[in-house]
Scaffold this motif. Structure first.
Motif, PDB file in Angstrom:
ATOM      1  N   SER A 154     104.171  46.481  68.886  1.00 58.87           N
ATOM      2  CA  SER A 154     103.503  45.253  67.869  1.00 58.87           C
ATOM      3  C   SER A 154     102.748  45.836  66.526  1.00 58.87           C
ATOM      4  O   SER A 154     102.248  46.613  66.788  1.00 58.87           O
ATOM      5  CB  SER A 154     102.971  44.487  68.951  1.00 58.87           C
ATOM      6  OG  SER A 154     101.426  45.113  68.949  1.00 58.87           O
ATOM      7  N   VAL A 155     102.709  45.074  65.498  1.00 62.90           N
ATOM      8  CA  VAL A 155     101.596  44.892  64.435  1.00 62.90           C
ATOM      9  C   VAL A 155      99.693  45.270  65.253  1.00 62.90           C
ATOM     10  O   VAL A 155      99.593  46.153  64.121  1.00 62.90           O
ATOM     11  CB  VAL A 155     101.675  44.114  63.634  1.00 62.90           C
ATOM     12  CG1 VAL A 155     100.731  43.910  62.483  1.00 62.90           C
ATOM     13  CG2 VAL A 155     102.948  44.218  62.506  1.00 62.90           C
ATOM     14  N   SER A 156     100.476  44.827  66.629  1.00 64.36           N
ATOM     15  CA  SER A 156      98.363  44.611  66.819  1.00 64.36           C
ATOM     16  C   SER A 156      98.480  46.301  67.135  1.00 64.36           C
ATOM     17  O   SER A 156      97.651  46.806  67.078  1.00 64.36           O
ATOM     18  CB  SER A 156      98.792  44.055  68.317  1.00 64.36           C
ATOM     19  OG  SER A 156      99.164  42.575  67.890  1.00 64.36           O
ATOM     20  N   PHE A 208      96.679  38.094  59.521  1.00 65.01           N
ATOM     21  CA  PHE A 208      97.445  37.649  60.377  1.00 65.01           C
ATOM     22  C   PHE A 208      96.229  37.816  61.703  1.00 65.01           C
ATOM     23  O   PHE A 208      95.964  38.995  61.153  1.00 65.01           O
ATOM     24  CB  PHE A 208      98.485  37.678  61.344  1.00 65.01           C
ATOM     25  CG  PHE A 208      99.275  36.830  62.058  1.00 65.01           C
ATOM     26  CD1 PHE A 208      99.258  35.515  62.038  1.00 65.01           C
ATOM     27  CD2 PHE A 208      99.753  37.626  63.234  1.00 65.01           C
ATOM     28  CE1 PHE A 208     100.021  34.827  62.196  1.00 65.01           C
ATOM     29  CE2 PHE A 208      98.719  36.301  64.102  1.00 65.01           C
ATOM     30  CZ  PHE A 208      99.940  35.404  64.133  1.00 65.01           C
ATOM     31  N   THR A 258      95.168  38.859  64.790  1.00 63.80           N
ATOM     32  CA  THR A 258      95.675  39.758  65.613  1.00 63.80           C
ATOM     33  C   THR A 258      95.120  40.840  64.420  1.00 63.80           C
ATOM     34  O   THR A 258      94.452  42.090  65.206  1.00 63.80           O
ATOM     35  CB  THR A 258      97.351  39.978  65.782  1.00 63.80           C
ATOM     36  OG1 THR A 258      97.531  40.919  66.988  1.00 63.80           O
ATOM     37  CG2 THR A 258      98.462  40.468  64.516  1.00 63.80           C
ATOM     38  N   TYR A 264     100.192  34.526  55.399  1.00 69.64           N
ATOM     39  CA  TYR A 264     101.051  33.492  56.675  1.00 69.64           C
ATOM     40  C   TYR A 264     101.154  32.134  56.581  1.00 69.64           C
ATOM     41  O   TYR A 264     101.673  31.316  56.946  1.00 69.64           O
ATOM     42  CB  TYR A 264     101.001  34.164  57.933  1.00 69.64           C
ATOM     43  CG  TYR A 264      99.452  32.988  58.791  1.00 69.64           C
ATOM     44  CD1 TYR A 264      98.636  34.922  58.425  1.00 69.64           C
ATOM     45  CD2 TYR A 264      99.501  32.234  59.559  1.00 69.64           C
ATOM     46  CE1 TYR A 264      97.139  33.788  59.057  1.00 69.64           C
ATOM     47  CE2 TYR A 264      98.409  31.743  60.031  1.00 69.64           C
ATOM     48  CZ  TYR A 264      97.073  32.570  60.112  1.00 69.64           C
ATOM     49  OH  TYR A 264      95.967  32.320  60.495  1.00 69.64           O
ATOM     50  N   ASP A 291      99.638  44.958  56.040  1.00 71.39           N
ATOM     51  CA  ASP A 291     100.308  44.135  56.614  1.00 71.39           C
ATOM     52  C   ASP A 291     101.589  43.412  55.841  1.00 71.39           C
ATOM     53  O   ASP A 291     101.444  42.549  55.559  1.00 71.39           O
ATOM     54  CB  ASP A 291      99.866  43.314  57.600  1.00 71.39           C
ATOM     55  CG  ASP A 291     100.804  42.684  58.880  1.00 71.39           C
ATOM     56  OD1 ASP A 291     102.011  42.994  58.901  1.00 71.39           O
ATOM     57  OD2 ASP A 291      99.971  41.648  59.164  1.00 71.39           O
ATOM     58  N   TYR A 336     103.928  42.165  56.657  1.00 71.34           N
ATOM     59  CA  TYR A 336     105.821  41.693  57.991  1.00 71.34           C
ATOM     60  C   TYR A 336     105.863  40.414  57.710  1.00 71.34           C
ATOM     61  O   TYR A 336     107.192  39.472  58.117  1.00 71.34           O
ATOM     62  CB  TYR A 336     104.477  40.979  59.389  1.00 71.34           C
ATOM     63  CG  TYR A 336     105.662  41.182  60.387  1.00 71.34           C
ATOM     64  CD1 TYR A 336     106.495  41.023  60.554  1.00 71.34           C
ATOM     65  CD2 TYR A 336     105.087  41.266  61.914  1.00 71.34           C
ATOM     66  CE1 TYR A 336     107.256  41.044  61.590  1.00 71.34           C
ATOM     67  CE2 TYR A 336     105.191  40.483  63.131  1.00 71.34           C
ATOM     68  CZ  TYR A 336     106.415  40.430  63.071  1.00 71.34           C
ATOM     69  OH  TYR A 336     107.120  41.136  64.418  1.00 71.34           O
ATOM     70  N   GLN A 337     104.934  39.309  56.236  1.00 72.59           N
ATOM     71  CA  GLN A 337     105.510  38.492  56.033  1.00 72.59           C
ATOM     72  C   GLN A 337     106.486  38.142  54.939  1.00 72.59           C
ATOM     73  O   GLN A 337     106.920  36.919  54.643  1.00 72.59           O
ATOM     74  CB  GLN A 337     103.993  36.925  55.700  1.00 72.59           C
ATOM     75  CG  GLN A 337     103.961  36.509  57.077  1.00 72.59           C
ATOM     76  CD  GLN A 337     104.246  35.485  57.636  1.00 72.59           C
ATOM     77  OE1 GLN A 337     105.023  34.877  57.049  1.00 72.59           O
ATOM     78  NE2 GLN A 337     104.533  35.269  58.415  1.00 72.59           N
ATOM     79  N   LYS A 356     110.717  38.383  61.713  1.00 74.03           N
ATOM     80  CA  LYS A 356     111.071  37.584  60.958  1.00 74.03           C
ATOM     81  C   LYS A 356     112.165  38.236  59.741  1.00 74.03           C
ATOM     82  O   LYS A 356     113.230  37.684  59.967  1.00 74.03           O
ATOM     83  CB  LYS A 356     109.143  37.467  60.033  1.00 74.03           C
ATOM     84  CG  LYS A 356     108.443  36.975  61.548  1.00 74.03           C
ATOM     85  CD  LYS A 356     107.130  37.140  60.984  1.00 74.03           C
ATOM     86  CE  LYS A 356     105.314  37.061  61.590  1.00 74.03           C
ATOM     87  NZ  LYS A 356     106.390  35.967  62.473  1.00 74.03           N
TER      88      LYS A 356
END
Ligand SMILES: Cc1ncc(COP(=O)(O)O)c(C=O)c1O
Length: 360
Positions: A61-63, A89, A91, A139, A164, A166-167, A190
């Motif tokens: 996970s990104v966490s 985010f 996390t 996000y 990060d 991710y988005q 995503k």
């Protein structure tokens, strides 16, 4: 329309999952082939961001990826500050907050009108800063950050930049080595069109040697198969951030999805998602809906967030109308991808306007 949350299943990713299930079923165990596939996923992620496989670590996970990086840093020597943007985010911010017991002190860069301004980074970053944490896009509002400009501010103060992505990753081109970032993390579910359970983090070449992550495992060793319990050595590249048995099924899916996106072409995808994002925000305003975050299209990522107090009820109602949108806080997010059409965007906006009008 909810690629900012979970992309849809595709024939490509379904076939990749089936390939693993078939292998497991037929061979019982095919460890070498499975590990080779996780390496291919690492290579594919590296290729997608213009990097080398050895500079990419695998996480679940990104966490976890963030924690591997964070616990690998040193908060002593007068550099104890972690500057975290308010657009992270939660996390990612939680992981930085958890470093307080290792000597880190966290300071925040505020979100104003759905965005984070460079002058606020300037004010927060100084010679006490060890690392700055800034996402590519927020996000909650879809605001896109200028990673290069943040990197300049961080590096001028001698700080590292953790990003990060991710988005945005998968929604257009992103070249990690020239981005200015020192670390780039993303999960797969995503715009990368994969599943939960796998994430990646790129480490700028030359930086990995400085990291001694407190989250570790046998795959972080120089030879995971040495089976020497007393010897904590470190792989000499970003693989030292790997931990335990890798997420194999997820790697099959993630690799196939990323290879597919690269085949389509990230430049072409980026041009189309930018066009659709613009159509989303212009169309929302034309329907008298309130778009969150900056209006300047160059400061917007692929997601359009529309103010909506009852977002979860509206998300469910849209689903009944055949539109999959994403509720987050006081907003409905519309996140079309390369396969989405202008008609999809218009239909989603019409449904959203009708649903919100009915509730007004
Ligand atoms: C920008 C961003 N970072 C991180 C996460 C979550 O990371 P993970 O659940 O992989 O730790 C999300 C959403 O799920 C996100 O949108």
């Amino acid at each position: 329309m909810n690629n900012c949350s979970q992309a849809p299943q595709s024939a490509v990713t379904r076939a990749a999952a089936a390939a693993y299930l078939d292998s497991w079923d037929e061979a019982g165990m095919d460890w070498d082939a499975w590990i080779a596939e996780t390496e291919r996923a690492r290579e594919e992620f590296a290729g997608l961001i213009g990097a080398e496989a050895g500079d990419v670590a695998l996480a679940t996970s990104v966490s976890q990826a963030t924690a591997s990086v964070a616990t690998g840093l040193d908060f002593g020597g007068g550099r104890s500050r972690v500057v975290v943007s308010g657009a992270e985010f939660p996390t990612v911010a939680h992981v930085w907050c958890a470093q307080k017991r290792f000597g880190a002190d966290v300071s925040w860069v505020p979100v104003r009108d759905g965005a984070v301004e460079l002058e606020d980074y300037e004010a927060a970053i100084d010679e006490r800063t060890a690392v700055v944490s800034a996402c590519t896009a927020y996000y909650q509002t879809g605001f896109r950050q200028d990673v290069g400009a943040i990197a300049e501010i961080a590096h001028a103060a001698g700080a590292l930049l953790y990003v990060d992505a991710y988005q945005t990753l998968g929604s257009g081109p992103f070249h990690a080595p020239t981005s200015g970032a020192d670390f780039v993390a993303s999960g797969a579910l995503k715009f990368l069109m994969g599943t939960p359970g796998i994430a990646f983090v790129w480490v700028r070449p030359g930086l990995a040697e400085r990291l001694r992550p407190a989250i570790t495992g046998w795959f972080g060793r120089s030879d995971p198969f040495a089976f020497d319990a007393r010897r904590l050595d470190w792989a000499d590249d970003a693989r030292r951030l790997d931990t335990g048995t890798p997420p194999i099924l997820e790697a099959y899916v993630a690799r196939a999805a990323m290879a597919w996106l690269r085949e389509i072409g990230l430049d072409a995808i980026g041009a189309w998602t930018a066009h659709l994002a613009r159509r989303c925000s212009d169309g929302a305003r034309a329907r008298r809906l309130t778009v969150l975050g900056p209006t300047d299209p160059t400061r917007r990522g692929p997601t359009t967030a529309i103010a909506c107090a009852e977002s979860h009820a509206v998300e469910a109602a849209l689903r009944r109308r055949g539109v999959l949108a994403s509720a987050r806080g006081p907003a409905i997010r519309l996140a079309p991808h390369f396969y989405s059409s202008e008609e999809d965007v218009d239909r989603a906006l019409d449904a959203l306007a009708a649903e919100m009008g009915a509730r007004a």
